[in-house]
Design a protein around this motif. Structure first.
Motif, PDB file in Angstrom:
ATOM      1  N   LEU A 248      -2.269 -42.790  14.920  1.00  0.00           N
ATOM      2  CA  LEU A 248      -3.394 -41.798  15.115  1.00  0.00           C
ATOM      3  C   LEU A 248      -4.834 -43.645  14.629  1.00  0.00           C
ATOM      4  CD1 LEU A 248      -5.184 -39.877  14.968  1.00  0.00           C
ATOM      5  CD2 LEU A 248      -4.415 -39.798  12.807  1.00  0.00           C
ATOM      6  N   LEU A 249      -5.720 -43.764  14.931  1.00  0.00           N
ATOM      7  CA  LEU A 249      -6.713 -44.816  14.275  1.00  0.00           C
ATOM      8  C   LEU A 249      -7.428 -43.794  13.297  1.00  0.00           C
ATOM      9  CD1 LEU A 249      -7.602 -46.506  17.742  1.00  0.00           C
ATOM     10  CD2 LEU A 249      -6.243 -47.147  15.367  1.00  0.00           C
ATOM     11  N   ILE A 250      -8.200 -42.502  14.179  1.00  0.00           N
ATOM     12  CA  ILE A 250      -8.935 -41.362  12.898  1.00  0.00           C
ATOM     13  C   ILE A 250      -9.255 -40.135  13.296  1.00  0.00           C
ATOM     14  CG2 ILE A 250     -11.496 -42.185  14.138  1.00  0.00           C
ATOM     15  CD1 ILE A 250     -12.333 -42.201  11.879  1.00  0.00           C
ATOM     16  N   LYS A 251      -8.582 -39.670  12.391  1.00  0.00           N
ATOM     17  CA  LYS A 251      -9.247 -37.910  12.720  1.00  0.00           C
ATOM     18  C   LYS A 251     -11.065 -38.289  11.903  1.00  0.00           C
ATOM     19  CE  LYS A 251      -8.057 -33.504  13.334  1.00  0.00           C
ATOM     20  NZ  LYS A 251      -8.314 -33.285  14.722  1.00  0.00           N
ATOM     21  N   ASN A 252     -11.773 -37.494  13.059  1.00  0.00           N
ATOM     22  CA  ASN A 252     -13.200 -37.441  13.011  1.00  0.00           C
ATOM     23  C   ASN A 252     -13.736 -36.306  12.462  1.00  0.00           C
ATOM     24  OD1 ASN A 252     -15.507 -39.018  13.659  1.00  0.00           O
ATOM     25  ND2 ASN A 252     -16.407 -37.353  15.429  1.00  0.00           N
ATOM     26  N   LEU A 253     -13.319 -36.393  11.291  1.00  0.00           N
ATOM     27  CA  LEU A 253     -13.899 -34.933  10.232  1.00  0.00           C
ATOM     28  C   LEU A 253     -14.418 -35.194   9.122  1.00  0.00           C
ATOM     29  CD1 LEU A 253     -11.241 -32.374  10.894  1.00  0.00           C
ATOM     30  CD2 LEU A 253     -12.961 -32.521  11.839  1.00  0.00           C
ATOM     31  N   LYS A 254     -15.022 -34.184   8.341  1.00  0.00           N
ATOM     32  CA  LYS A 254     -16.334 -34.694   7.439  1.00  0.00           C
ATOM     33  C   LYS A 254     -16.700 -35.815   7.214  1.00  0.00           C
ATOM     34  CE  LYS A 254     -13.558 -30.957   5.387  1.00  0.00           C
ATOM     35  NZ  LYS A 254     -13.029 -30.589   3.936  1.00  0.00           N
ATOM     36  N   THR A 255     -16.491 -36.933   6.526  1.00  0.00           N
ATOM     37  CA  THR A 255     -17.621 -38.026   6.367  1.00  0.00           C
ATOM     38  C   THR A 255     -16.902 -39.274   8.185  1.00  0.00           C
ATOM     39  OG1 THR A 255     -17.322 -37.447   4.020  1.00  0.00           O
ATOM     40  CG2 THR A 255     -17.511 -40.204   4.498  1.00  0.00           C
ATOM     41  N   ASN A 256     -15.979 -38.733   8.324  1.00  0.00           N
ATOM     42  CA  ASN A 256     -15.276 -39.591   9.054  1.00  0.00           C
ATOM     43  C   ASN A 256     -16.409 -39.091  10.759  1.00  0.00           C
ATOM     44  OD1 ASN A 256     -13.332 -40.403   8.105  1.00  0.00           O
ATOM     45  ND2 ASN A 256     -12.085 -39.422   9.394  1.00  0.00           N
ATOM     46  N   LYS A 257     -16.466 -38.094  10.635  1.00  0.00           N
ATOM     47  CA  LYS A 257     -17.745 -38.322  11.485  1.00  0.00           C
ATOM     48  C   LYS A 257     -19.210 -39.568  11.132  1.00  0.00           C
ATOM     49  CE  LYS A 257     -17.224 -33.500  13.323  1.00  0.00           C
ATOM     50  NZ  LYS A 257     -17.915 -32.993  14.036  1.00  0.00           N
ATOM     51  N   VAL A 258     -19.818 -38.923  10.313  1.00  0.00           N
ATOM     52  CA  VAL A 258     -21.128 -40.102   9.623  1.00  0.00           C
ATOM     53  C   VAL A 258     -20.139 -41.337   9.873  1.00  0.00           C
ATOM     54  CG1 VAL A 258     -21.694 -40.686   7.734  1.00  0.00           C
ATOM     55  CG2 VAL A 258     -21.648 -38.110   7.983  1.00  0.00           C
ATOM     56  N   LEU A 259     -19.156 -41.649  10.111  1.00  0.00           N
ATOM     57  CA  LEU A 259     -18.670 -43.067   9.579  1.00  0.00           C
ATOM     58  C   LEU A 259     -19.004 -43.689  11.515  1.00  0.00           C
ATOM     59  CD1 LEU A 259     -15.411 -43.515   7.058  1.00  0.00           C
ATOM     60  CD2 LEU A 259     -18.175 -44.503   6.994  1.00  0.00           C
ATOM     61  N   GLN A 260     -18.061 -42.678  12.286  1.00  0.00           N
ATOM     62  CA  GLN A 260     -18.550 -42.938  13.880  1.00  0.00           C
ATOM     63  C   GLN A 260     -19.856 -42.658  14.538  1.00  0.00           C
ATOM     64  OE1 GLN A 260     -15.510 -43.956  14.118  1.00  0.00           O
ATOM     65  NE2 GLN A 260     -14.431 -43.106  15.567  1.00  0.00           N
ATOM     66  N   ILE A 261     -20.448 -42.064  13.575  1.00  0.00           N
ATOM     67  CA  ILE A 261     -21.767 -41.599  14.292  1.00  0.00           C
ATOM     68  C   ILE A 261     -22.216 -43.417  13.656  1.00  0.00           C
ATOM     69  CG2 ILE A 261     -24.241 -41.124  13.391  1.00  0.00           C
ATOM     70  CD1 ILE A 261     -22.854 -38.287  13.614  1.00  0.00           C
ATOM     71  N   SER A 262     -22.433 -43.710  13.154  1.00  0.00           N
ATOM     72  CA  SER A 262     -23.198 -45.332  12.346  1.00  0.00           C
ATOM     73  C   SER A 262     -22.706 -46.023  13.442  1.00  0.00           C
ATOM     74  CB  SER A 262     -22.958 -45.113  11.117  1.00  0.00           C
ATOM     75  OG  SER A 262     -23.222 -46.865  10.698  1.00  0.00           O
ATOM     76  N   GLN A 263     -21.090 -46.013  13.511  1.00  0.00           N
ATOM     77  CA  GLN A 263     -20.425 -47.408  14.084  1.00  0.00           C
ATOM     78  C   GLN A 263     -21.307 -47.599  15.798  1.00  0.00           C
ATOM     79  OE1 GLN A 263     -16.482 -46.602  12.768  1.00  0.00           O
ATOM     80  NE2 GLN A 263     -16.581 -48.948  11.979  1.00  0.00           N
ATOM     81  N   GLU A 264     -20.990 -45.707  16.212  1.00  0.00           N
ATOM     82  CA  GLU A 264     -20.927 -46.075  17.405  1.00  0.00           C
ATOM     83  C   GLU A 264     -22.544 -45.695  17.686  1.00  0.00           C
ATOM     84  OE1 GLU A 264     -18.148 -44.012  20.278  1.00  0.00           O
ATOM     85  OE2 GLU A 264     -16.590 -43.898  18.571  1.00  0.00           O
ATOM     86  N   ILE A 265     -23.278 -44.879  17.338  1.00  0.00           N
ATOM     87  CA  ILE A 265     -25.031 -44.407  17.891  1.00  0.00           C
ATOM     88  C   ILE A 265     -25.879 -45.359  17.233  1.00  0.00           C
ATOM     89  CG2 ILE A 265     -26.577 -43.072  17.759  1.00  0.00           C
ATOM     90  CD1 ILE A 265     -24.121 -40.569  17.638  1.00  0.00           C
ATOM     91  N   GLY A 266     -25.195 -45.959  16.092  1.00  0.00           N
ATOM     92  CA  GLY A 266     -26.487 -46.898  15.321  1.00  0.00           C
ATOM     93  C   GLY A 266     -27.418 -47.046  14.719  1.00  0.00           C
TER      94      GLY A 266
END
Length: 351
Positions: A248-266
């Motif tokens: 497992l790399l990441i469970k995309n919940l809560k603040t993890n959603k924000v981290l992923q948005i920043s990394q993937e959308i920018g």
């Protein structure tokens, strides 16, 4: 001559009256035929009209018009009787004849906890999101991406438990799909940002025409089919394909959603849609946008006539969302339909 000119004027007047009205270059159409007049639509349309108006002080360039949508419970049904990916794991570990007898013990245990929750109302263990994520990583390890996509779609083709006239893969909230069309036509790019497995999400939203590159979700590590070294040491061959691993790399919940948005959308979104506490961080990130005005929406499952809703929980959530400054969407009051014509709620069948 005057008679001919008079007739020409009449014809032009008729043609103009029959033509669609234009607004900022867009054909004015009824985007929200499956909605009732409501606060949420008023807020959305007023906001979009403002930020897409070049003369407005709040004008947002097209490249910055970013909207994020949670999936389960926001535009895909989740109460039949729980998340699609939970239902899928329950089936995989307890019912799939090709896997149930070889499923690892912890995977079977997690699937049984889902079944006990669904059928008997037994509470899920603490931190179950992470437990499920780890079990799901194991349950599909070794599948190629093509095999997993086919597996998800095969389950999605099954009739939905608790409804008549709908498969899991058709269980979209029809009014919310109209929001996608509305935002697209007004120059917004929307992303699916879900706690569910990224490849499950991609399989489910493919029929909506959502590009897989605009889907963010839970991730497991992938490997090439013949890979026996780390990626920096291994060169994939032309005949190889990608497979899932149990890491497992990441469970995309809560603040993890924000981290992923920043990394993937920018970019920081300007519109955000969700339905649960797992979406609050995403909404708060949106509301903290330092460059543009923003708007956030929380959908409340409060319709127990057309859907399987927990009214007490819905009332608590609505009060909380309003306090947090999110605009509330009420399925009961705001949606003319939920799943579309021909779909009716039934009792759950666990035989």
């Amino acid at each position: 001559m005057k008679k001919h000119l008079y007739l020409l004027v009449i014809i032009l007047a008729v043609l103009c009256s029959c033509s669609p009205r234009q607004t900022d270059g867009l054909v004015k159409k009824d985007y929200f035929s499956q909605w009732n007049n409501c606060e949420a639509l008023t807020v959305l349309e007023k906001y979009v009209d403002d930020v897409t108006n070049p003369q407005s002080a709040h004008f947002i360039k097209k490249e910055d018009r970013i909207a994020t949508f949670d999936m389960d419970g926001t535009f895909v049904g989740e109460l039949y009787p729980t998340y699609f990916e939970y239902n899928l794991l329950e089936y995989r570990a307890l019912d799939d004849p090709a896997y149930k007898d070889i499923a690892p013990e912890d995977v079977r245990q997690t699937a049984q906890e889902i079944r006990d929750f669904v059928r008997n109302g037994k509470p899920l263990p603490a931190h179950f999101d992470m437990k499920h994520a780890r079990a799901a990583a194991k349950a599909y390890a070794g599948m190629s991406l093509a095999e997993f996509d086919a597996y998800v779609k095969a389950y999605a083709a099954k009739p939905v438990n608790g409804f008549r006239g709908m498969t899991y893969g058709e269980s979209f909230y029809k009014p919310m799909l109209q929001v996608f069309d509305y935002l697209k036509d007004h120059g917004f790019t929307y992303y699916v940002v879900s706690g569910s497995d990224r490849f499950i999400c991609r399989a489910l939203v493919e029929s909506l025409g959502i590009d897989p590159g605009r889907v963010i979700g839970m991730d497991v590590m992938l490997r090439s089919s013949k890979q026996d070294q780390e990626g920096v040491e291994y060169t994939m061959g032309k005949e190889e394909y990608l497979v899932r691993t149990d890491s497992l790399l990441i469970k995309n919940l809560k603040t993890n959603k924000v981290l992923q948005i920043s990394q993937e959308i920018g970019k920081v979104p300007v519109i955000s849609f969700g339905n649960s506490s797992g979406d609050e961080a995403m909404h708060n990130y949106c509301m903290g946008n330092q460059k543009y005005p923003t708007v956030t929406f929380m959908l409340v499952s409060d319709d127990d006539a057309r859907d399987h809703a927990d009214l007490a929980e819905g009332a608590k959530r609505e009060a909380k969302w309003r306090k947090n400054g999110y605009t509330v969407i009420s399925m009961k009051n705001d949606f003319k339909t939920i799943y579309g014509e021909g779909v009716t709620k039934t009792d759950f069948n666990f035989k």
